[in-house]
Design an enzyme around this catalytic site. Structure first.
Site, PDB file in Angstrom:
ATOM      1  CG  HIS A   7      69.695   9.886  36.086  1.00 50.44           C
ATOM      2  ND1 HIS A   7      70.899  10.249  35.525  1.00 50.44           N
ATOM      3  CD2 HIS A   7      69.986   9.061  37.116  1.00 50.44           C
ATOM      4  CE1 HIS A   7      71.881   9.666  36.180  1.00 50.44           C
ATOM      5  NE2 HIS A   7      71.356   8.937  37.153  1.00 50.44           N
ATOM      6  CD  GLU A  35      68.961   8.875  40.729  1.00 52.13           C
ATOM      7  OE1 GLU A  35      69.907   8.301  41.304  1.00 52.13           O
ATOM      8  OE2 GLU A  35      69.104   9.939  40.070  1.00 52.13           O
ATOM      9  CG  ASP A  37      72.643  10.651  42.933  1.00 49.34           C
ATOM     10  OD1 ASP A  37      72.601   9.413  42.865  1.00 49.34           O
ATOM     11  OD2 ASP A  37      72.479  11.399  41.951  1.00 49.34           O
ATOM     12  CG  HIS A  50      76.263  11.453  40.803  1.00 44.74           C
ATOM     13  ND1 HIS A  50      77.543  11.158  40.372  1.00 44.74           N
ATOM     14  CD2 HIS A  50      75.556  10.307  40.679  1.00 44.74           C
ATOM     15  CE1 HIS A  50      77.598   9.895  39.998  1.00 44.74           C
ATOM     16  NE2 HIS A  50      76.414   9.351  40.175  1.00 44.74           N
ATOM     17  CD  GLU A 109      72.829   5.874  43.498  1.00 49.60           C
ATOM     18  OE1 GLU A 109      74.013   5.461  43.476  1.00 49.60           O
ATOM     19  OE2 GLU A 109      72.227   6.250  42.477  1.00 49.60           O
TER      20      GLU A 109
END
Length: 246
Positions: A7, A35, A37, A50, A109
């Site tokens: 993450h 992952e 952002d 993020h 994301e």
């Protein structure tokens, strides 16, 4: 087969969404996915951070969207985590794609909502094509309209829906958006859902699980699920002790 997702990189051991966290995750071959952002800078460059604001994870203040890439590059994105990371900067998505090419899957994301980052889908997809990594990338978002737009731009790049709660009409939403991946809080995962997604060949994952007991419970109940964690080392240890396949 457990799929481990780091993450925001290996963010339990390095500042989240920095090159340090991504490089650390790439040192462990059993981490299948990283992952991250993505927002857009004021001048339209996809950048990796993020929050919509800079205050929590950088030396700056204010909104990401109000700063040019040059502004963002001047900020310290690591000292908040530990002094030895003071040289870390906010990466561009392009830098992360270059780093991970041929090495690891990426879940990207898009941190858009409404029209806050108009055109973000096309900009990100253009970068993916430029670097030849479309088979390594899954786009995802809580903004499901964004995933529909991404799928309309290029259906060959996988899209995923992220949920906070327990969605209704899930299959209809997947069909509408063209998404083939679902990520949700582990509270809402059931054996019925796991089986249904498996039958439909939809990739199902849970986020973000850090507690060792909870990780062990998920591994025991759902040995074929994707698990996102800030502490891949904890999940690796549990999986290896139980002889779980990666």
């Amino acid at each position: 087969m457990i799929t481990i997702v780091a993450h925001r990189g290996w963010s339990g051991a390095a500042p989240e969404n920095t090159m340090a966290a991504f490089k650390l995750a790439l040192t462990e071959p059993d981490i299948a996915i990283i992952e991250l952002d993505v927002h857009l800078s004021k001048d339209g460059v996809p950048v990796v951070i993020h929050d919509h604001t800079l205050d929590r994870t950088t030396s700056g203040t204010g909104r990401v969207k109000d700063c040019t890439l040059e502004d963002l590059r001047e900020l310290d994105a690591g000292s908040w985590f530990a002094p030895e990371f003071s040289e870390e900067r906010i990466p561009t998505l392009e830098e992360v794609l270059q780093l991970a090419k041929g090495r690891c899957m990426l879940h990207v994301e898009l941190k858009t909502m409404g029209n806050v980052y108009e055109g973000i889908e096309e900009k990100v997809i253009n970068l993916i094509h430029r670097h030849g990594v479309k088979d390594q990338v899954v786009l995802s978002s809580f903004d499901h309209h964004s995933m529909k737009r991404a799928n309309e731009i290029d259906p060959s790049i996988k899209a995923g829906l992220i949920f906070l709660g327990n969605p209704t009409l899930l299959i209809d939403q997947l069909h509408y958006t063209g998404a083939t991946s679902v990520s949700m809080h582990y509270y809402f995962v059931t054996h019925e859902l796991v089986n249904e997604m498996k039958e439909l060949e939809i990739d199902l994952g849970v986020w973000t699980v850090d507690d060792s007991d909870t990780l062990a419970s998920i591994v025991e109940q759902y040995p074929d699920i994707r698990i996102t964690t800030n502490y891949p080392d904890r999940l690796l240890r549990i999986a290896r002790q139980g002889s779980v396949r990666f």
